[in-house]
Structures are given as structure tokens and as C-alpha cells.
Design a protein around this motif. Structure first.
Motif, mmCIF file in Angstrom:
data_model
loop_
_atom_site.group_PDB
_atom_site.id
_atom_site.type_symbol
_atom_site.label_atom_id
_atom_site.label_comp_id
_atom_site.label_asym_id
_atom_site.label_seq_id
_atom_site.Cartn_x
_atom_site.Cartn_y
_atom_site.Cartn_z
ATOM 1 N N GLN A 1 15.874 -21.662 -11.534
ATOM 2 C CA GLN A 1 15.144 -20.944 -13.035
ATOM 3 C C GLN A 1 16.277 -20.673 -13.829
ATOM 4 O OE1 GLN A 1 11.603 -20.055 -13.808
ATOM 5 N NE2 GLN A 1 12.253 -22.005 -12.656
ATOM 6 N N ARG B 1 -2.230 -7.246 -10.401
ATOM 7 C CA ARG B 1 -2.066 -6.152 -9.147
ATOM 8 C C ARG B 1 -2.983 -5.109 -9.304
ATOM 9 N NH1 ARG B 1 3.850 -7.171 -8.087
ATOM 10 N NH2 ARG B 1 3.707 -8.964 -6.867
ATOM 11 N N LYS C 1 2.078 -9.852 -14.253
ATOM 12 C CA LYS C 1 1.783 -9.505 -12.545
ATOM 13 C C LYS C 1 1.243 -8.065 -12.488
ATOM 14 C CE LYS C 1 3.607 -12.544 -10.249
ATOM 15 N NZ LYS C 1 5.101 -13.299 -9.771
ATOM 16 N N SER D 1 10.538 -19.143 -2.734
ATOM 17 C CA SER D 1 10.497 -18.732 -4.044
ATOM 18 C C SER D 1 10.546 -17.320 -4.361
ATOM 19 C CB SER D 1 9.150 -19.315 -4.269
ATOM 20 O OG SER D 1 8.737 -19.062 -5.768
ATOM 21 N N HIS D 2 9.454 -16.600 -3.923
ATOM 22 C CA HIS D 2 9.233 -14.961 -4.435
ATOM 23 C C HIS D 2 9.693 -14.250 -3.113
ATOM 24 C CE1 HIS D 2 6.760 -16.370 -7.923
ATOM 25 N NE2 HIS D 2 7.821 -16.098 -8.388
ATOM 26 N N ILE D 3 10.859 -14.463 -2.706
ATOM 27 C CA ILE D 3 11.419 -13.744 -1.609
ATOM 28 C C ILE D 3 12.676 -13.014 -1.904
ATOM 29 C CG2 ILE D 3 10.310 -14.953 -0.080
ATOM 30 C CD1 ILE D 3 12.852 -16.404 0.906
ATOM 31 N N ALA D 4 13.089 -11.894 -1.341
ATOM 32 C CA ALA D 4 14.337 -11.361 -1.528
ATOM 33 C C ALA D 4 15.756 -12.577 -1.250
ATOM 34 C CB ALA D 4 14.457 -10.090 -0.794
ATOM 35 N N LEU D 5 16.472 -12.324 -2.227
ATOM 36 C CA LEU D 5 17.951 -13.158 -1.677
ATOM 37 C C LEU D 5 18.181 -13.038 -0.489
ATOM 38 C CD1 LEU D 5 19.540 -15.044 -3.584
ATOM 39 C CD2 LEU D 5 21.421 -13.613 -3.016
ATOM 40 N N ALA D 6 18.338 -12.049 0.236
ATOM 41 C CA ALA D 6 18.753 -11.569 1.566
ATOM 42 C C ALA D 6 18.062 -12.516 2.397
ATOM 43 C CB ALA D 6 18.580 -10.087 2.050
ATOM 44 N N ASP E 1 -0.182 -11.524 -4.855
ATOM 45 C CA ASP E 1 1.193 -11.566 -4.573
ATOM 46 C C ASP E 1 1.785 -12.463 -5.613
ATOM 47 O OD1 ASP E 1 1.538 -10.174 -2.327
ATOM 48 O OD2 ASP E 1 1.198 -12.170 -0.990
ATOM 49 N N TYR F 1 16.416 -21.975 -3.611
ATOM 50 C CA TYR F 1 15.725 -20.371 -3.908
ATOM 51 C C TYR F 1 15.445 -20.576 -5.244
ATOM 52 C CZ TYR F 1 20.611 -19.411 -5.095
ATOM 53 O OH TYR F 1 21.760 -19.563 -5.408
ATOM 54 N N HIS F 2 14.618 -19.560 -5.768
ATOM 55 C CA HIS F 2 13.950 -19.343 -7.134
ATOM 56 C C HIS F 2 15.116 -19.363 -8.200
ATOM 57 C CE1 HIS F 2 12.420 -16.917 -10.475
ATOM 58 N NE2 HIS F 2 11.309 -17.346 -10.051
ATOM 59 N N ASP F 3 16.062 -18.449 -8.256
ATOM 60 C CA ASP F 3 16.952 -18.318 -9.350
ATOM 61 C C ASP F 3 17.975 -19.712 -9.495
ATOM 62 O OD1 ASP F 3 15.808 -16.289 -10.239
ATOM 63 O OD2 ASP F 3 17.265 -14.993 -9.454
ATOM 64 N N VAL G 1 16.908 -15.490 2.049
ATOM 65 C CA VAL G 1 16.754 -17.080 1.854
ATOM 66 C C VAL G 1 17.598 -17.647 2.747
ATOM 67 C CG1 VAL G 1 17.670 -18.657 0.025
ATOM 68 C CG2 VAL G 1 16.410 -16.549 -0.814
#
Lengths: 353, 353
Positions: free
Chosen positions: A281, A138, A134, A177-182, A145, A276-278, A184
Motif C-alpha cells: 500500500q 460496523r 468502516k 492483510s488486515h492483521i497487526a504487524l506483530a 470486519d 503484508y498490507h503496508d 505478520v
């Protein structure tokens, strides 16, 4: 004369983009196209550089048995062998092992762009790629992103696309998906759950599931424990599952996140929709790190890649496990084979506004 | 005359509380105390009702070979057999299978309270219990947030206690626990990470680890991807790990949540410190649902229970898996055996202010 994929009526055509040159991507690509069953199941049109591919073949210890052309317009109409469109876009002396570089990012973004455009032109039924880095992407394409953003840019399509993780017959879709846990919890809505559930259902039907059973994960520990640790289950997630069932989806749950994958492992569902992502995953990587596939669904054709990364730590040593890359290619072939034509799989795409 | 645990110099004494009567707890208790190796390894003093235990033994298909007394002051000084302190606190006709009830909650809370008080008086080295139902516990004791709150209330101790999950030789500690996911990010601080890491280290040393290697999980997907999806890794978690290493702890990471348990599975660490409940629970339950133990650490003596619940769906059928209950008892015995006396393990406890 253009060679159209219809020239090979039995095998679907898969456009394969070579990934980041600094890790295991080149050896995986060389190894993949040497597999007899893969060669038999798909007509492979590869985008990359012959010199880099040759280096990958040396590392992998496989012989390259392919055709090479300078441009995709010169593709042989009928050949049993994979074809490399040699873009001559990376000199091996410009490869820095185990480091994300601008040169590596340019190589991977160009290969991917050409593969996507080839499929978008109706000449391939699906796209696969070996891992990208990634950071390197970039450097070459500052707006990178993630894969979805890049694909949407290249195809000029604003699709409701999503990344899915696939492990054997178990799928994992996610609401965020690709966002901060805060961020979600605020992003979880009934509408977002229903949209993602519908997309998962459509993508899984495209992969051959007649009526996919989709288990929905809760957001909070113990599914909120009756409202003691969060109310999203009561106010949002359970109502969304009820509405999905009313609309005819085989939706289940919501189940606590720490038992939903235990249920999945027992075969109680075909997919888990995580919040959410994790949440997904953690489970998917634990259940099969070496076989997991990332599938980008929602675009007019399937786009697949191994779920693992470029593995800079083991690049060049010939010990990379081909398992996930094989599974990625097999999934692309499977979905491509279901669709009567790439155009038929296109209803969800609409021009970007 | 009081019988003190010193009366049996080889085996530690474990106080065992019978859990919720509506599910599998009674059959697990009966089955556990019938195990030869458990009986040999610990002097078991059980708290509950003989009639309920007899019903459990019938379901489990085991014979009860125990001593029974009416009060703990009448305990035989030396006996090779487990002893039940028969509190006569639940009539079998008041048991409603598969439902959380006030009667069931009263039974379980009283058994647990007596077991804790027995250990707090220095008469047992550790406490174990078969599963509780949280709803039933709350009916009987409205302030029952979780085990830790209840234990602190009973012992009148304000300890920095935490729940740990233990699966074979892998431990899971967490920085936050029973709070809504929306509140997790704000609760992550360098101080909270260091405190929980220090407590995990102390509890694991008490369980026999010479220098536990503790891998710290990131909070955000891809560990924040260099700050693109959250900055907690950069601002808080990585500095906390660095400071922990400087203080002499064998701290590792931070690692992305979706690969840290893959590392743990490979044996790269002895424990994972997760930022929130499900981050660890998803992995631990997937790796060993039938063997996982919940260990409450930080109180003057070890308190252990199987990580699974009351399993109302299979209660009374004699098919409950004893694995996790056995592991819970074995862990309590192991920690109790390390401590020279329960008083010596008490430095972390301080009187509630």
C-alpha cells in the motif's frame, strides 16, 4: 417480468452501490454515471436513494440522466441510460456530513447487499461501489470486519477471496492483510504464499493477462541479508517461489521490498505479491493515489471500488477526483466482459460449510 | 607538519573513502572529484589506491586532476585540487569484478577506517564514501553488522547513532532498522520513538532546518483501525507524539504508513519517522532511487553515502548514475559547513564504556 442481463448483449451489466453519504461517495456516484464512455461501456443498475443521488449531482455539478424504478423487478429491459433502483432508504435530513453514523452505515450496507444479491442472482456481471466508512458499516453491521467478510456473509459463500490493488496495469496482491504487524511473520507460510499467488494468477487471467508475471516481495529488510535479519526468505519465501515456478506460474523473486516496486515501475512484472498490507500500500498509494482501485477477487463476479476512502474532509465541495472511481468501474467492466457469463466465472466459489 | 583543515578557511574538508572495487564505486569516485562545483565547495582528501582510481577514471571517461601523497601527513597545506592519500592497498589484478571478495573488503574497510580517523583527529569536517558491499566488508571485518557498528568500533565511541535517508529536502528516520520484521513490534516503545525523534530533530537542525516538522508513521495497517489490527498506535505511538509536541518538537501524526509519504510528497512535513526499515525505504527508493542519500547521524561529524549499492550488474560499463553520490557529498558539505568546528558538533558523543 424479470429483465435479464442477456437483454443487452453488448454491454455487461454492473450493479453500483452508493457508498457512505457523509463524504464524497454520492457526488462520485452521480459524476460517474454521467460519463459518456462509462454509460456506453456498461449497463449500470444502481442501488441507493434518489434524494441522496440528487444531492450528489448538485455537488458534482452534473445533470442526472437516468431511469428510476422502485424495485429491480421493474427494470426496463432495454434502456441506454443507467437505472437507479430507488430504495428510498435515506432521508437527506438524516445525513450528518463528515461523521460515521448508523444511518449512513445502514444506507451503505443495504445498497451493497442489494447489489451483491443482484449479481449473485445472475442479473449483473460485476459490482462496483463508491467508498464506505468502516466505522459506519460496523455501526450498522457489527460483524463487518472488512468487505470480504461482509460479501461472504451476504453471498453465503466461503471463497478464498482476497483484496487486490490495481494501479493502471500493475497489480498488488498480498499474503496477509488486515492483521497487526506483530502477527505478520507467523502468518507467512509456503502454503499461504502459493495459495495467494495462484489466486492472483487466476484473477489476473480473468482480467485478460495471458500469463501474469508476479514478483514476490521478501519479508525482512534487505531480504533478510542472507539470514542476518530473519530467515523467512531462506526457509519459506524462496522455496515457495521455486515451487510456483515448477508449477508453471511466472513467479519472480523474492526481491527486497524496497526495490521490488522500483522493478515493477520499470515494467519487470505485472504484479507484486507482498507479505503484508503496508508493504504494497505504501508503494501503490505513492505511485497513484488518485487512480488506485481495490478489487475483491475470488468471488463469482468482480467487485471493485476506488482505493481511497470517503474523504470526509472534502465532502460536499465538488472537488473530489473521479479518477479512481472511473478506474474501478472500468476494471469491473473489463473483467465482466472477459467472462462468457457470470456462471462461468464461478468455479472457485463453494457453498459455506 | 600537519595540514589542518583551518588552512582552507572557506571550504570544509571532506574525507572521501573509495568503496568496493568490484562494482561502480571506483568510477563514481573518479567522476565525483572531477565535478567543478564539488571541487569548489569542498577540500577533498581521498583514501584509496591510485591504480584503482585510475581504472575508475578510465571507465567513467574523466581525467584525474588531483594531487597524490603517500601519507596524510604530507598533505599540501593549500591546493585547489582534491588530494588522494595513496594507500597502495589494492593491486588491480586482485580485483574480481561483480564478486564480493576479501581483497575488496580489506580495501574498502581500510579506506573507510582511515577516512574516519582523519575526521576524528579534527582534520576533516565530514566523511563520504562510495558504496560498500556488505558481504565483502564481513569477509574483511567479521564484526561488520552495518556501517554504524564499524564506525563506533573505529572511533571507539558509543553514540546514539542512526542511519537517515535523505531525498532532496525530505528526510526519513526510523525507530528500528536492521532487524527481522518479526522483532519489530516488540522493539517499538515510547522511549525509542522519543529518542529517535530527538536525534532526527538534532541532525536536521545540524543540516540547517530551523524547526523540522517530523511526521510519525503508524505501525499497523490503517494505523490499527481503532485497535482492531493492533494497539501500538493507541498505547505507544500516539502518546509518544503527544509527549514530543509537549517537549517542543514539531511532531505530527501518527499517520497510516500508506498515506504518510503521500503527505510528505505534498510538503506537509520535512521528515517521516518510520517504525521499521522497509516502511520508509519502499517509499524513499520509489520516490528517487537515483538521488537518495544515506546519512549516518549522531557521530561527531556527518558521514554520507549514496543510498544505492555497488551495482555489480553494471560495474565497469561507464553508465553508473552519479546523482546519489553527488547528493551524498553535497549533504556532507552542507552539514560540515553549518558546524563552526567539528569539535562543536560533538556533544552527543561519549566514550564507549
Amino acid at each position: 417480468m424479470q429483465s435479464h442481463h442477456a437483454a443487452d448483449s453488448v454491454r455487461p451489466t454492473i450493479a453500483l452501490a452508493m457508498g457512505d453519504p457523509g463524504g464524497i461517495s454520492s457526488e462520485l456516484a452521480a459524476k460517474l454515471i454521467a460519463q459518456d464512455d462509462i454509460r456506453a461501456a456498461a449497463r449500470i443498475v444502481m442501488f441507493g436513494d434518489m434524494r441522496i443521488l440528487e444531492d450528489g449531482a448538485k455537488v458534482a455539478g452534473v445533470a442526472l440522466d437516468i431511469d428510476t424504478v422502485g424495485t429491480e423487478d421493474a427494470l426496463p429491459a432495454r434502456t441506454p441510460r443507467p437505472v437507479l433502483v430507488d430504495l428510498k432508504n435515506l432521508d437527506p435530513s438524516d445525513v450528518t456530513p463528515a461523521v460515521p453514523t448508523l444511518a449512513g452505515g445502514r444506507f451503505a450496507t443495504e445498497n451493497f447487499r442489494r447489489a451483491l444479491q443482484y449479481a449473485a442472482a445472475g442479473r449483473a456481471h460485476g459490482v462496483a461501489f463508491t467508498p464506505f466508512n468502516k466505522k459506519a458499516m460496523r455501526l450498522a453491521y457489527p460483524g463487518y470486519d472488512d468487505e470480504i467478510r461482509f460479501i461472504a456473509d451476504v453471498l453465503k459463500l466461503d471463497c478464498p477471496a482476497r483484496e487486490f490493488n490495481v494501479l493502471d496495469e500493475l497489480w498488488n496482491a498480498r499474503v496477509t492483510s488486515h492483521i497487526a504487524l506483530a502477527e505478520v511473520a507467523a502468518a507467512i507460510s509456503k502454503d499461504a504464499i502459493l495459495r495467494n499467488l495462484a489466486l492472483a494468477d487466476a484473477c489476473m487471467r480473468a482480467a485478460g493477462f495471458a500469463r501474469p508475471r508476479i514478483a514476490v516481495a521478501a519479508l525482512n529488510p534487505h531480504a533478510g541479508d542472507g539470514g542476518n535479519f530473519g530467515r523467512e526468505e531462506i526457509d519459506i519465501i524462496a522455496p515457495a517461489v521455486r515451487e510456483a515456478v515448477e508449477r508453471g506460474y511466472a513467479a519472480l523473486g523474492p526481491y527486497p521490498a524496497d526495490t521490488v516496486f522500483v522493478r515493477a515501475k520499470r515494467g519487470e512484472c505485472d504484479a507484486v505479491l507482498t507479505m503484508y498490507h503496508d508493504q504494497g500500500q505504501i508503494a501503490m498509494k505513492l505511485m497513484g493515489f488518485d487512480r488506485g482501485v481495490t478489487y475483491v477477487g475470488g468471488f463469482p463476479f468482480p467487485i471493485c471500488t476506488p482505493a481511497h476512502g470517503t474523504a470526509y474532509d472534502i465532502g460536499g465541495r465538488g472537488i473530489a477526483n473521479l479518477g479512481a472511481t472511473r478506474q474501478a468501474m472500468l476494471l469491473a467492466i473489463r473483467i465482466a466482459s472477459q467472462a462468457p457469463s457470470s456462471a462461468a466465472a464461478r468455479p472457485q466459489g463453494r457453498a459455506a460449510s
